[in-house]
Design an enzyme around this catalytic site. Structure first.
Site, PDB file in Angstrom:
ATOM      1  N   ASP A  93       0.871  -1.158   0.000  1.00  0.00           N
ATOM      2  CA  ASP A  93       0.000   0.000   0.000  1.00  0.00           C
ATOM      3  C   ASP A  93       0.917   1.219   0.000  1.00  0.00           C
ATOM      4  O   ASP A  93       2.105   1.114   0.337  1.00  0.00           O
ATOM      5  CB  ASP A  93      -0.879  -0.037   1.262  1.00  0.00           C
ATOM      6  CG  ASP A  93      -1.703   1.218   1.428  1.00  0.00           C
ATOM      7  OD1 ASP A  93      -2.319   1.660   0.438  1.00  0.00           O
ATOM      8  OD2 ASP A  93      -1.721   1.775   2.540  1.00  0.00           O
TER       9      ASP A  93
ATOM     10  N   ASP B 178      -0.168   5.025   0.916  1.00  0.00           N
ATOM     11  CA  ASP B 178      -0.425   6.027   1.957  1.00  0.00           C
ATOM     12  C   ASP B 178      -0.378   5.395   3.349  1.00  0.00           C
ATOM     13  O   ASP B 178      -1.013   4.359   3.598  1.00  0.00           O
ATOM     14  CB  ASP B 178      -1.780   6.669   1.740  1.00  0.00           C
ATOM     15  CG  ASP B 178      -1.839   7.447   0.429  1.00  0.00           C
ATOM     16  OD1 ASP B 178      -2.572   8.437   0.382  1.00  0.00           O
ATOM     17  OD2 ASP B 178      -1.141   7.070  -0.528  1.00  0.00           O
TER      18      ASP B 178
ATOM     19  N   ARG C  39     -15.016  11.800  -0.788  1.00  0.00           N
ATOM     20  CA  ARG C  39     -13.862  12.661  -0.529  1.00  0.00           C
ATOM     21  C   ARG C  39     -13.375  13.352  -1.793  1.00  0.00           C
ATOM     22  O   ARG C  39     -12.997  14.526  -1.784  1.00  0.00           O
ATOM     23  CB  ARG C  39     -12.727  11.829   0.092  1.00  0.00           C
ATOM     24  CG  ARG C  39     -12.956  11.451   1.547  1.00  0.00           C
ATOM     25  CD  ARG C  39     -11.887  10.514   2.063  1.00  0.00           C
ATOM     26  NE  ARG C  39     -12.029   9.166   1.521  1.00  0.00           N
ATOM     27  CZ  ARG C  39     -11.112   8.217   1.637  1.00  0.00           C
ATOM     28  NH1 ARG C  39      -9.970   8.474   2.264  1.00  0.00           N
ATOM     29  NH2 ARG C  39     -11.325   7.023   1.126  1.00  0.00           N
TER      30      ARG C  39
ATOM     31  N   SER D 159      -2.330   0.842  -4.623  1.00  0.00           N
ATOM     32  CA  SER D 159      -2.775   1.923  -3.756  1.00  0.00           C
ATOM     33  C   SER D 159      -4.174   2.420  -4.104  1.00  0.00           C
ATOM     34  O   SER D 159      -4.524   2.562  -5.283  1.00  0.00           O
ATOM     35  CB  SER D 159      -1.789   3.099  -3.859  1.00  0.00           C
ATOM     36  OG  SER D 159      -2.263   4.216  -3.144  1.00  0.00           O
TER      37      SER D 159
ATOM     38  N   LYS E 273      -7.208  -4.540  -5.235  1.00  0.00           N
ATOM     39  CA  LYS E 273      -5.836  -4.781  -4.791  1.00  0.00           C
ATOM     40  C   LYS E 273      -5.533  -6.277  -4.751  1.00  0.00           C
ATOM     41  O   LYS E 273      -4.460  -6.724  -5.181  1.00  0.00           O
ATOM     42  CB  LYS E 273      -5.604  -4.170  -3.396  1.00  0.00           C
ATOM     43  CG  LYS E 273      -5.509  -2.662  -3.369  1.00  0.00           C
ATOM     44  CD  LYS E 273      -5.135  -2.192  -1.962  1.00  0.00           C
ATOM     45  CE  LYS E 273      -4.994  -0.685  -1.903  1.00  0.00           C
ATOM     46  NZ  LYS E 273      -4.449  -0.223  -0.618  1.00  0.00           N
TER      47      LYS E 273
END
Length: 402
Positions: free
Chosen positions: A195, A197, A240, A283, A328
């Protein structure tokens, strides 16, 4: 009729001791059933389980060894072993073998006591204890890394309870403890996927973008809920993103310049590359920043979300499907097939709830400085050390990766 003798030697280490001792035995055609040696601060502890083919010669072998070892100022102890004792011990060697890895800034006696008490309580016997980290300095340092590895045998009756016990003392004593089968795959992993972040970098990029757009608190709250698994990732991601609409494209480069790599990331990626591993970023963040990391760290594959920009402004959307948890996991398997490696040879590292699907697909799934839900759900976790502690879980010594 042969005689079985366990010989234990201790004292100041000297060059040529093994040659001298086995040389004496060689004159009597002694068979070596087991042998082990450890040196700590120039002090030797050495053991041999020997089969002396002619029982009448046993006293001669022992007498000659005793005389020579006394001359070398070494202590020696001889213990007869019955055939029944040997057979019982030998059959136990076929029991399952596991590795318990204890990682901390400093290894304390109490930590070892607690770990070894748990292994004993679950019916596991410690065969070997090995230090993987370098010899520590006596000076205090915030960057200390300490790791020891226990090789244990047996079959725990309740593996989940064993893992829970380790997790409890890891949290209580601020250490990391990993328990894994000592299989052929342990030092034969070939692909590591990360990943981005809060794993390879210390920040959540979408939160950084939100601060620049003046909606930092709103987005950070949604991010936290999503990473803890309280919100669906794809829905929260779209929510977001919409708040970022109108953000100037120039902000991306400024954020990329100030992003800080996680402790140990550069050392880990450099070591993995030198050891022939392939690496990937999978990610739920943005490909713009993943490409920057790819250039800096030499990562082989990147898959992330493509932030849509029109007329120099962020639109609040991404191009293509969102890279969520399920995607992922699919990408991990896709890259493994492309690299012609089995799923067991893949390591996955992440911190959020959307990383759990890929962690469960990998042969070694590691929750790194993860949210409580992720830490409890993943099979392994690293919380107290940097990202390069992953090398210890693979089984490498510090001297092998510097």
């Amino acid at each position: 009729m042969s005689e079985l003798v366990l010989i234990n030697v201790s004292g100041r280490d000297k060059p040529g001791l093994t040659s001298e001792i086995t040389g004496i035995m060689g004159r009597y055609d002694v068979r070596i059933l087991d042998i082990g040696q450890a040196v700590i601060h120039d002090h030797l502890t050495w053991g041999i389980l020997a089969e002396i083919p002619d029982e009448s010669q046993a006293s001669s072998v022992i007498r000659e060894l005793l005389f020579r070892l006394h001359a070398l100022d070494l202590q020696v102890r001889f213990a007869p072993i019955s055939e029944a004792e040997y057979q019982q011990w030998a059959s136990g060697r076929n029991r399952a073998c596991y590795i318990v890895t204890l990682m901390s800034r400093d290894i304390k006696a109490e930590q070892i006591a607690r770990v070894s008490a748990i292994t004993a309580r679950h019916g596991l016997n410690i065969d070997n204890i090995t230090r993987l980290s370098a010899r520590p300095s006596l000076k205090a340092s915030d960057n200390r890394i300490a790791c020891i590895e226990f090789s244990v045998r047996g079959t725990p009756a309740d593996p989940e309870q064993l893992r829970s016990d380790f997790l409890h003392i890891a949290s209580e004593m601020n250490v990391d403890i990993a328990f894994q089968e000592d299989s052929i795959f342990r030092r034969n992993r070939r692909l590591v996927v990360f990943d981005m972040d809060s794993t390879l970098i210390e920040a959540e990029v979408i939160d950084e973008l939100a601060r620049e757009a003046g909606v930092g608190e709103q987005v950070a709250a949604i991010t936290e809920a999503a990473m803890q698994g309280r919100l669906d990732f794809s829905e929260s991601f779209a929510e977001r993103l919409a708040l970022l609409k109108g953000l100037d494209e120039s902000v991306l480069e400024a954020i990329a310049e100030r992003l800080k790599l996680t402790e140990g990331a550069e050392h880990l990626l450099r070591s993995l590359k030198s050891l022939g591993y392939r690496t990937a970023i999978l990610s739920g963040g943005f490909s713009y920043f993943a490409r920057k990391l790819q250039e800096r760290l030499g990562i082989d594959y990147i898959y992330a979300n493509e932030l849509e920009i029109e007329d120099g402004k962020v639109t609040g959307r991404v191009s293509g499907p969102i890279v969520d948890g399920q995607r992922k996991a699919e990408l991990l398997l896709e890259i493994a097939r492309r690299e012609n490696v089995s799923r067991e040879q893949v390591i996955a590292v992440g911190d959020g709830a959307n990383d759990l699907p890929m962690l469960s697909q990998a042969g070694l799934g590691v929750a790194f400085r993860a949210k409580p839900l992720v830490k409890e759900s993943a099979r392994h976790s690293i919380s107290t050390l940097g990202l390069d502690a992953l090398l210890y879980l693979i089984g490498f010594r510090e001297s092998e990766t510097h």
